[in-house]
Every structure is written in structure tokens, then in C-alpha cells.
Design a protein around this motif. Structure first.
Motif, PDB file in Angstrom:
ATOM      1  N   ARG B 165       0.831  -1.211   0.000  1.00  0.00           N
ATOM      2  CA  ARG B 165       0.000   0.000   0.000  1.00  0.00           C
ATOM      3  C   ARG B 165       0.864   1.259   0.000  1.00  0.00           C
ATOM      4  NH1 ARG B 165      -3.176  -0.583   5.739  1.00  0.00           N
ATOM      5  NH2 ARG B 165      -1.433  -0.439   7.182  1.00  0.00           N
ATOM      6  N   GLU B 166       2.061   1.116   0.583  1.00  0.00           N
ATOM      7  CA  GLU B 166       3.018   2.232   0.566  1.00  0.00           C
ATOM      8  C   GLU B 166       3.491   2.468  -0.871  1.00  0.00           C
ATOM      9  OE1 GLU B 166       5.511   5.266   1.612  1.00  0.00           O
ATOM     10  OE2 GLU B 166       3.885   4.329   2.793  1.00  0.00           O
ATOM     11  N   PHE B 167       3.781   1.370  -1.566  1.00  0.00           N
ATOM     12  CA  PHE B 167       4.209   1.468  -2.963  1.00  0.00           C
ATOM     13  C   PHE B 167       3.099   2.095  -3.824  1.00  0.00           C
ATOM     14  CE2 PHE B 167       4.421  -0.366  -7.249  1.00  0.00           C
ATOM     15  CZ  PHE B 167       5.658   0.122  -7.649  1.00  0.00           C
ATOM     16  N   HIS B 199      -4.121  -4.164   2.093  1.00  0.00           N
ATOM     17  CA  HIS B 199      -4.038  -4.819   3.401  1.00  0.00           C
ATOM     18  C   HIS B 199      -2.636  -4.617   4.001  1.00  0.00           C
ATOM     19  CE1 HIS B 199      -3.670  -8.316   6.187  1.00  0.00           C
ATOM     20  NE2 HIS B 199      -4.961  -8.072   6.395  1.00  0.00           N
ATOM     21  N   ALA B 200      -2.592  -4.455   5.323  1.00  0.00           N
ATOM     22  CA  ALA B 200      -1.331  -4.122   5.995  1.00  0.00           C
ATOM     23  C   ALA B 200      -0.245  -5.158   5.758  1.00  0.00           C
ATOM     24  CB  ALA B 200      -1.589  -3.965   7.494  1.00  0.00           C
ATOM     25  N   GLN B 201      -0.621  -6.437   5.537  1.00  0.00           N
ATOM     26  CA  GLN B 201       0.411  -7.476   5.394  1.00  0.00           C
ATOM     27  C   GLN B 201       0.730  -7.810   3.936  1.00  0.00           C
ATOM     28  OE1 GLN B 201      -1.737 -10.216   7.914  1.00  0.00           O
ATOM     29  NE2 GLN B 201       0.033 -10.403   9.277  1.00  0.00           N
ATOM     30  N   THR B 202       0.132  -7.062   3.012  1.00  0.00           N
ATOM     31  CA  THR B 202       0.467  -7.300   1.597  1.00  0.00           C
ATOM     32  C   THR B 202       1.796  -6.617   1.303  1.00  0.00           C
ATOM     33  OG1 THR B 202      -1.839  -7.553   0.977  1.00  0.00           O
ATOM     34  CG2 THR B 202      -0.318  -6.949  -0.770  1.00  0.00           C
ATOM     35  N   LEU B 203       2.795  -7.460   0.962  1.00  0.00           N
ATOM     36  CA  LEU B 203       4.183  -6.995   0.938  1.00  0.00           C
ATOM     37  C   LEU B 203       4.794  -7.204  -0.446  1.00  0.00           C
ATOM     38  CD1 LEU B 203       6.282  -6.062   3.186  1.00  0.00           C
ATOM     39  CD2 LEU B 203       7.057  -8.425   3.188  1.00  0.00           C
ATOM     40  N   LEU B 204       5.349  -6.118  -1.014  1.00  0.00           N
ATOM     41  CA  LEU B 204       6.121  -6.256  -2.252  1.00  0.00           C
ATOM     42  C   LEU B 204       7.501  -6.718  -1.814  1.00  0.00           C
ATOM     43  CD1 LEU B 204       5.839  -5.959  -5.274  1.00  0.00           C
ATOM     44  CD2 LEU B 204       6.634  -3.608  -5.083  1.00  0.00           C
ATOM     45  N   THR B 205       7.787  -7.989  -2.083  1.00  0.00           N
ATOM     46  CA  THR B 205       8.898  -8.680  -1.446  1.00  0.00           C
ATOM     47  C   THR B 205      10.153  -8.704  -2.300  1.00  0.00           C
ATOM     48  OG1 THR B 205       7.278 -10.084  -0.375  1.00  0.00           O
ATOM     49  CG2 THR B 205       9.517 -10.888  -0.425  1.00  0.00           C
ATOM     50  N   PHE B 206      11.283  -8.260  -1.710  1.00  0.00           N
ATOM     51  CA  PHE B 206      12.576  -8.280  -2.415  1.00  0.00           C
ATOM     52  C   PHE B 206      13.552  -9.245  -1.756  1.00  0.00           C
ATOM     53  CE2 PHE B 206      11.054  -3.751  -2.396  1.00  0.00           C
ATOM     54  CZ  PHE B 206      10.469  -3.797  -3.654  1.00  0.00           C
ATOM     55  N   PHE B 219      12.828 -13.845  -7.838  1.00  0.00           N
ATOM     56  CA  PHE B 219      13.625 -12.659  -8.166  1.00  0.00           C
ATOM     57  C   PHE B 219      13.129 -12.029  -9.478  1.00  0.00           C
ATOM     58  CE2 PHE B 219      17.109 -10.360 -10.116  1.00  0.00           C
ATOM     59  CZ  PHE B 219      17.559  -9.587  -9.069  1.00  0.00           C
ATOM     60  N   PRO B 220      13.010 -10.705  -9.597  1.00  0.00           N
ATOM     61  CA  PRO B 220      13.446  -9.697  -8.616  1.00  0.00           C
ATOM     62  C   PRO B 220      12.425  -9.409  -7.500  1.00  0.00           C
ATOM     63  CG  PRO B 220      12.686  -8.642 -10.635  1.00  0.00           C
ATOM     64  CD  PRO B 220      12.601 -10.108 -10.882  1.00  0.00           C
ATOM     65  N   MET B 221      11.147  -9.736  -7.721  1.00  0.00           N
ATOM     66  CA  MET B 221      10.205  -9.466  -6.626  1.00  0.00           C
ATOM     67  C   MET B 221       8.965 -10.329  -6.733  1.00  0.00           C
ATOM     68  SD  MET B 221       8.656  -5.827  -7.820  1.00  0.00           S
ATOM     69  CE  MET B 221      10.113  -5.454  -8.771  1.00  0.00           C
ATOM     70  N   LYS B 222       8.367 -10.542  -5.578  1.00  0.00           N
ATOM     71  CA  LYS B 222       7.155 -11.361  -5.457  1.00  0.00           C
ATOM     72  C   LYS B 222       6.171 -10.562  -4.629  1.00  0.00           C
ATOM     73  CE  LYS B 222       5.765 -15.321  -2.613  1.00  0.00           C
ATOM     74  NZ  LYS B 222       5.596 -16.674  -3.132  1.00  0.00           N
TER      75      LYS B 222
END
Ligand code: HEM
Lengths: 208, 262
Positions: B165-167, B199-206, B219-222
Motif C-alpha cells: 500500500r506504501e508502494f 491490506h497491511a500485510q500485503t508486501l512487495l517482497t525483495f 527474483f526480482p520481486m514477489k
């Protein structure tokens, strides 16, 4: 004016052993339960809870995991709403208490012994014997456990209380599987019993 | 041109032949789909129950698909944006975390870090291309959560990245839009509902387990969503877009439920 004895006798004989809503709910429930179990087996096979124990795909429903999930998540609505109506009407009319109670361990024990020596009769189809009462009550509770454990698996994040009640996500799968096995066990015995007293099948179809 | 009756459904000029061929090839390419039909036909018991022989598989399938879409709506309604998925400790991690994709581990795409640019499109007003260093500079968050696969197994993993959500805020996304879609380096594509995206736990993962996300984990992100089943979590993301047009997804277009929430 007092009702004539003839009239009373007529209305007595016209009154079905199983009211029409019981018959409808019973067969819709049987259909839903069969669809749920057969598609559930295919879902189970995608990642067996008990390593090495797989259910032959030929006897499952859905063809692949996605198809089985579609059947499972469609039939669940029939199972759920039909079950609500059955339980609701049984409670509201007091039929649940009339039909399934009183029920004592002694009566169950007595009827079990009679059944094992082949002396348990089911002549009066308007009354369930103690073995029937305990079997039907067990399968009703088992179906409730199946629905709740299924809900805990499907929505483990949205229903934290249910998830913890089932011992966590992974354990809810074990509960769900065991409840399924009990249902299948009931089904086999149930159908054998119906075959032994074919007249009871007529009462569940026509009411009499 | 006289049309043989037997084949008329195949060469009806009113139907788009190219489209039919495309659909048919796609369907046949999936062995599981063939099994689906076979399985449905061999199921004698069901044939007896419905009395229609299930010869019109098409209508059964489309009925089930409609119920699945209804289940999407029910799940959207059950989804509580403030409900958090359980989190776990380092000691509870599943090691090794299982690799899972629609192909084998030897076919994992190799994405070149130096030349990589994430594209952002659709209903956004801000920056539309992001390099990895720019993404790594975003606010950081970590989570240890349970990944639940549609097959039933689950595994606990440790992910690091930036709250999605920050992204979305950074790229000026229209958060009143319905969907966020993803295109991936392995030809996977996926889309999610906006409430889950926020949602607070939805994370753009690196990162995985404190290290740069390895190729086999995306990689590069999930996009990591502990509120959704595994197949909803796209890996090797190359493009993110915001839209009101339903984008579907690789698996949900084949029959998995689209919402796929847990
Ligand atoms: C999993 C599927 C099934 C479940 C869960 C189930 C459950 C039940 C229950 C709870 C009752 C008592 C209903 C009441 O009085 O409220 C009942 C009665 C009955 N069921 Fe089933 N049933 C299933 C399948 C079947 C099948 C396939 C048949 C037929 C072969 C059948 C035949 C009957 C009959 C004839 C009765 C009435 C017995 C009597 O009057 O003594 N059931 N069943």
C-alpha cells in the motif's frame, strides 16, 4: 363438536411418517454430501494429509484439482443451507426432541446387543430404535464438524477463533479428514440397514 | 459452400475460427483439462443422480464457473481489511521453503538485475518505471507468515520488502479502482482486489530470509499476501497496473477461484 373416532383415525393415517420437508432435506443432503465427499477426495489427493494414502482418482469427482474445488465450493452451499433448514425446522417444530429423545446409553447398549444377534426389529417405522437415534444424531453433529473444519481451512485468516478451535490450519485438515471418514462409515452402514429394511426406503420417499 | 452437418459446429462461418482454434489448443494443451472432462464422464454415480448423463459438460462447467464467481463476491464480503494473518517465530520457519510453480525448478526465469526496470501502468499518476535500487530504498518491512497452497499444504516463510500500500501511494495509484494486475517474467499473470492490495500485510517482497530473493522464490520481486492462497502471489513481477477491467489470472482462467482468499 368432538372429533369422531373415524376422523381421528383418518387424519392419523394421512399423517406421513416423515413430513415432506424431512424427505426433501434428507435427499438434498445425501446429494450434497456425496458430491462433497467425492470432490473432497480429489482435493485430498493433490496433497495427501497422510503420506502414502491416496484415493484412487477414478472414484473421485472433478477430474483435476481446479474442477474438484469448483464442485466442492458449489455443493457446499447446498449442504450448508439445506442443513440450516433441516436443523431449523427440526428445532422449531420440536421434532428433534420427539424423534431422537429420550436416548440412554443403556438403550443403545441393549439395541446394539439385539442387533448383533439379529434380533433388533424395525417394525414400527414411525419410531427410531436407540441405535438409529444415536447414529443419526452422530452424523448430524459430524456434518456440523465437517462444515466448521472446512470453514477453518477455507478461511483460516478470516475466522481465527475457529482456526484455533481446530488446532491451527494444518490440524483443521486432519479434523476435516476424520469427520469425512466417519461420514463415509455412517453412509455404508446406513445403506446396508436400508437394504435390510427396504420398507423404510419407501417411507423416506413417499412419507408412508 | 455446402456444409457437412456433422461438422457444422466447427465451420460455422459466424464463429471466429481463429479464436476457437486458439481456445481449443489452449484447452488441449492442459492435460488436466482433458482429465477433467474424462473424470466427469466416467463418474457413473453422478450420471445416475442427475439423470442427464453429463453429456452437456459445457453447461455443467459454466454453471460451476458462475458459482465460483459468486464465491469471489462472498469472499470479498467476508474479507476483513483489518484482520491480520497469524505471524510466527524464526524457529517455526519451514526449511527448506518449498519451490512451487507451474514448471520445474530448472525453468526458473533469470532476470538481469542491472537492466531490470519495473513498469507501472494503468490508473496511476506518478512514476512509471522503477529500477531495483529505487525499489530497495522504499520503507522496509518484514514478516514471517504461513503460505497456504491451494493443494492443501502450507509452509512458513520469512519475507522482506515494502508494504504494497506504501508502494501504491508512491506511484499515485487510484485506490478506488477495483483491481491491481501483474505481469511476470515467466508468462504468469495475476490480479487481485484493491482491498487486499491495501491490506497491511500485503508486501512487495525483495528478500527471503534476510537475503536477496533467490530466483526460485521469484527474483526480482514477489507479491506476498498471507491473506491469499499461494497461486495468488505472483513471482518475477515485471509490470504492475491498476485497472477497473477484470484482468483474470493464469490459474483462475483455467478454473481456480479468482479471489483465492484464506
Ligand atoms: C451421506 C449421506 C446420507 C446422510 C448424511 C443421511 C442421513 C440420514 C439421517 C440424519 C436420517 C434421519 C432423518 C430424520 O429423521 O430427520 C436418515 C434417514 C434415512 N435415510 Fe439417510 N442419509 C444419507 C444417505 C442415504 C441414502 C443414500 C439412502 C438410501 C439408500 C438413505 C436412506 C434413508 C432412509 C430410508 C431413512 C429413514 C430410515 C427409517 O425410517 O428407519 N439415506 N438419513
Amino acid at each position: 363438536m368432538a372429533a369422531s373416532p373415524l376422523k381421528t383415525a383418518l387424519s392419523q393415517s394421512a399423517k406421513p411418517i416423515h413430513p415432506v420437508w424431512v424427505r426433501l432435506c434428507h435427499w438434498l443432503n445425501a446429494l450434497a454430501a456425496i458430491l462433497m465427499v467425492l470432490s473432497g477426495w480429489r482435493i485430498y489427493d493433490a496433497s495427501p494429509v497422510f503420506k502414502g494414502f491416496v484415493i484412487p482418482p477414478a472414484i473421485t469427482l472433478g477430474g483435476w484439482l481446479g474442477g474438484a474445488l469448483q464442485w466442492h465450493f458449489a455443493a457446499m452451499w447446498l449442504l450448508f443451507f439445506n442443513g440450516l433448514i433441516y436443523l431449523g425446522l427440526n428445532l422449531a417444530t420440536g421434532r428433534l426432541f420427539r424423534k431422537f429423545f429420550p436416548l440412554s446409553p443403556r438403550a443403545v447398549w441393549r439395541d446394539l446387543r439385539l442387533a448383533l444377534i439379529g434380533k433388533l426389529h424395525h417394525d414400527d417405522l414411525s419410531h427410531y430404535n436407540a441405535l438409529q437415534k444415536i447414529a443419526y444424531l452422530t452424523v448430524i453433529i459430524d456434518l456440523v464438524v465437517l462444515v466448521l473444519s472446512g470453514l477453518a481451512i477455507w478461511k483460516s485468516v478470516q475466522f481465527p477463533l475457529l482456526r484455533e478451535l481446530m488446532g491451527g490450519y494444518d490440524n483443521a485438515r486432519i479434523v476435516h479428514f476424520c469427520a469425512m471418514a466417519l461420514l463415509v462409515g455412517f453412509f455404508v452402514v446406513h445403506v446396508v440397514m436400508v437394504a435390510l429394511v427396504p420398507r423404510s426406503l419407501l417411507t423416506m420417499i413417499r412419507g408412508r | 459452400m455446402p456444409v457437412k452437418k456433422r461438422n457444422s459446429f466447427l465451420i460455422n462461418p459466424e464463429l471466429d475460427r481463429a479464436q476457437i482454434l486458439k481456445d481449443a489448443t489452449r484447452e488441449l494443451a492442459l492435460p488436466t483439462r482433458r482429465l477433467f472432462l474424462k473424470g466427469a464422464v466416467t463418474l457413473g454415480g453422478l450420471t445416475m443422480l442427475t439423470g442427464c448423463g453429463l453429456s452437456d459438460n459445457q453447461s455443467v462447467e459454466s454453471f460451476l464457473m458462475r458459482v465460483s464467481r459468486l464465491n469471489d463476491r462472498v469472499q470479498g464480503w467476508l474479507f476483513d481489511p483489518n484482520r491480520l494473518a497469524p505471524t510466527y517465530s524464526e524457529a517455526e520457519l519451514t526449511r527448506p521453503f518449498p519451490f512451487n510453480a507451474f514448471y520445474g525448478v530448472e525453468d526458473v526465469p533469470e532476470v538481469d538485475a542491472a537492466s531490470f526496470v519495473l513498469k507501472v501502468g494503468g490508473l496511476v499518476t506518478g512514476k512509471r518505471s522503477w529500477t531495483l535500487p529505487e525499489l530497495y530504498a522504499l520503507p522496509h518491512a518484514e514478516q514471517i507468515t504461513r503460505h497456504i497452497c491451494v493443494e492443501g499444504w502450507s509452509a512458513i516463510g520469512h519475507w522482506g520488502g515494502t508494504p504494497f500500500r506504501e508502494f501504491l501511494r508512491q506511484v499515485g495509484a487510484d485506490t478506488s479502482a477495483k483491481y491491481v494486475g501483474f505481469k511476470c517474467a515467466d508468462d504468469y499473470y495475476e490480479s487481485i482486489d484493491m482491498p487486499t492490495a491495501l491490506h497491511a500485510q500485503t508486501l512487495l517482497t525483495f528478500q527471503y530470509d534476510g537475503k536477496t530473493l533467490p530466483p526460485e522464490y521469484g527474483f526480482p520481486m514477489k507479491l506476498r499476501m498471507p491473506t491469499k492462497l499461494g497461486y495468488k502471489n505472483p513471482k518475477h513481477i515485471m509490470e504492475i497496473y491498476v485497472t477497473n477491467t477484470f484482468p483474470g489470472g493464469y490459474w483462475s482462467d483455467q478454473g481456480y477461484n479468482w479471489f483465492g482468499g484464506s
